[in-house]
Design an enzyme around this catalytic site. Structure first.
Site, PDB file in Angstrom:
ATOM      1  CD  GLU A  27      33.019  14.044   9.831  1.00 56.96           C
ATOM      2  OE1 GLU A  27      32.472  15.142   9.822  1.00 56.96           O
ATOM      3  OE2 GLU A  27      32.561  13.069  10.457  1.00 56.96           O
ATOM      4  CG  ASP A  73      39.146  22.357   5.153  1.00 55.40           C
ATOM      5  OD1 ASP A  73      39.312  21.571   6.097  1.00 55.40           O
ATOM      6  OD2 ASP A  73      38.066  22.528   4.585  1.00 55.40           O
TER       7      ASP A  73
END
EC number: 4.2.1.20
Length: 268
Positions: free
Chosen positions: A49, A60
């Site tokens: 990924e 994030d």
């Protein structure tokens, strides 16, 4: 896209789950980033990924934001990331490669052109983190035209409608969120997600991989015990890169030492 199907079929035969590491392309620089990815694969990663550095990563936490900043500091551009992907694919012809990114990077290229480029360099899936299922039509249609699996996030509070849509539109795998919030190893994964896994199976969704807060082998095992097809670990891996930023060889050794027991936990 077919690489995911054959991976999950092989793992099923071996009674294993998938261990999938996440890193940001170009962190801490192109050359070391390519070495990191080789190391992850050698240590047992079943799929990759990968993030393309973006200036405003909403999903994030601080660890992965720092990875993005390091890649920017090294002057890494999206075009160079595409070149890196081509190199990774040449070297590793069978491993599924997924991108985790943001819509702006797709728009910059033009949606169709972006997915065409993904197909050309051998990317298997794309998860566009800031595009909800109900706005995903142009993305998933372009993805399928170019044999790229559109990946959707299944949040822990998903209702029946959303589960049905994810099952219907997603390909490759389903990104099963351990918990709400942003990425980060310090926020441990909350289980159990058995009811979601059962529903996704019932609706024939792509195999669920659990991500967010996966930083220890027992969590990988717990995810698989709850019915997930495997687990994705990002922040814990990116933290190792951060900790050994000035010792590239030590960094690779530490990554290997982290990934091996994580992969071993998929074999219970």
């Amino acid at each position: 896209m077919e690489r995911y199907e054959s991976l999950f079929a092989q793992l099923k035969e071996r009674k294993e789950g998938a261990f999938v590491p996440f890193v940001t392309l170009g962190d801490p620089g192109i050359e070391q980033s390519l070495k990191i990815i080789d190391t992850l694969i050698e240590a047992g990663a079943d799929a990759l990924e990968l993030g393309i550095p973006f200036s405003d990563p909403l999903a994030d936490g601080p660890t992965i934001q720092n990875a993005t900043l390091r890649a920017f500091a090294a002057g890494v551009t999206p075009a160079q990331c595409i070149e890196m992907l081509a190199l990774i694919r040449q070297k590793h012809p069978t491993i599924p490669i997924g991108l985790l990114m943001y819509a702006n990077l797709v728009f910059n290229k033009g949606i169709d052109e972006f997915y065409a480029q993904c197909e050309k360099v051998g990317v298997d899936s794309v998860l566009v983190a800031d595009v909800p299922v109900e706005e995903s039509a142009p993305f998933r249609q372009a993805a399928l035209r170019h044999n790229v699996a559109p990946i959707f996030i299944c949040p822990p509070n998903a209702d029946d409608d959303l589960l049905r849509q994810i099952a219907s539109y997603g390909r490759g795998y389903t990104y099963l969120l351990s918990r709400a919030g942003v990425t980060g190893a310090e926020n441990r994964a909350a289980l159990p997600l058995n009811h979601l896994v059962a529903k996704l199976k019932e609706y024939n969704a792509a195999p669920p991989l659990q991500g967010f807060g996966i930083s220890a082998p027992d969590q990988v095992k717990a995810a698989i015990d709850a019915g997930a097809a495997g687990a994705i670990s990002g922040s814990a891996i990116v933290k190792i890169i951060e900790q050994h930023i000035n010792e590239p060889e030590k960094m690779l050794a530490a990554l290997k030492a982290f990934v091996q027991p994580m992969k071993a936990a998929t074999r219970s």
